[in-house]
Write a protein that holds these residues in place. Sequence first.
Motif, short mmCIF file in Angstrom:
data_model
loop_
_atom_site.label_atom_id
_atom_site.label_comp_id
_atom_site.label_asym_id
_atom_site.label_seq_id
_atom_site.Cartn_x
_atom_site.Cartn_y
_atom_site.Cartn_z
N VAL A 120 11.98 40.69 39.13
CA VAL A 120 10.80 39.83 39.15
C VAL A 120 11.17 38.40 39.53
O VAL A 120 10.50 37.76 40.33
N VAL A 121 12.23 37.87 38.99
CA VAL A 121 12.64 36.49 39.22
C VAL A 121 13.87 36.51 40.12
O VAL A 121 15.00 36.58 39.66
N ARG A 122 13.64 36.43 41.41
CA ARG A 122 14.75 36.53 42.37
C ARG A 122 15.62 35.28 42.31
O ARG A 122 15.14 34.17 42.24
N GLY A 123 16.92 35.48 42.36
CA GLY A 123 17.86 34.39 42.42
C GLY A 123 18.11 33.68 41.11
O GLY A 123 18.78 32.66 41.09
N TRP A 124 17.62 34.20 40.01
CA TRP A 124 17.77 33.52 38.73
C TRP A 124 19.22 33.45 38.29
O TRP A 124 19.59 32.58 37.53
N ASN A 125 20.06 34.35 38.79
CA ASN A 125 21.47 34.33 38.39
C ASN A 125 22.41 34.11 39.56
O ASN A 125 23.58 34.39 39.47
N ALA A 126 21.87 33.58 40.68
CA ALA A 126 22.73 33.30 41.85
C ALA A 126 23.71 32.19 41.50
O ALA A 126 23.37 31.27 40.77
N ARG A 127 24.91 32.29 42.01
CA ARG A 127 25.96 31.33 41.68
C ARG A 127 26.54 30.71 42.93
O ARG A 127 26.59 31.32 43.98
N TYR A 128 26.98 29.47 42.78
CA TYR A 128 27.78 28.80 43.80
C TYR A 128 29.24 29.02 43.47
O TYR A 128 29.61 29.09 42.31
N TYR B 87 25.77 28.27 38.12
CA TYR B 87 24.46 28.79 38.54
C TYR B 87 23.74 27.83 39.46
O TYR B 87 23.61 26.64 39.18
N LYS B 88 23.25 28.35 40.60
CA LYS B 88 22.57 27.53 41.60
C LYS B 88 21.37 26.80 41.02
O LYS B 88 21.15 25.64 41.33
N VAL B 89 20.61 27.46 40.18
CA VAL B 89 19.42 26.85 39.60
C VAL B 89 19.81 25.59 38.81
O VAL B 89 19.19 24.53 38.97
N ASP B 90 20.83 25.68 37.99
CA ASP B 90 21.26 24.55 37.17
C ASP B 90 21.85 23.43 38.02
O ASP B 90 21.55 22.25 37.81
N LEU B 91 22.69 23.78 38.97
CA LEU B 91 23.33 22.76 39.81
C LEU B 91 22.33 22.07 40.72
O LEU B 91 22.37 20.85 40.88
N ASP B 92 21.41 22.83 41.31
CA ASP B 92 20.41 22.22 42.18
C ASP B 92 19.50 21.29 41.39
O ASP B 92 19.13 20.21 41.87
N GLU B 93 19.13 21.67 40.19
CA GLU B 93 18.31 20.81 39.34
C GLU B 93 19.07 19.54 38.95
O GLU B 93 18.51 18.44 38.96
N ALA B 94 20.34 19.67 38.64
CA ALA B 94 21.16 18.50 38.31
C ALA B 94 21.25 17.55 39.50
O ALA B 94 21.22 16.33 39.33
N MET B 95 21.33 18.10 40.70
CA MET B 95 21.41 17.25 41.88
C MET B 95 20.08 16.56 42.17
O MET B 95 20.06 15.43 42.65
#
Length: 65
Positions: A13-21, A47-55
Amino acid sequence: MSLPDIPRNLGAVVRGWNARYDLEEFIEAHHLPPLEAREIFAKHGPYKVDLDEAMKTRAPTTAKK
């Protein structure tokens, strides 16, 4: 739905929620110096979600010329 099915269904349902850099991808994606990127990566995790939000919330430190 049983308890073991929840992570599988949530991922559908939530695509990319666990994608990582990995660190190199993060450096390239945000055009950061390696030492600065390493500090941010260590603080916020892979995690991309966390890093992108931090940026997004980070104040710009350098101006492009």
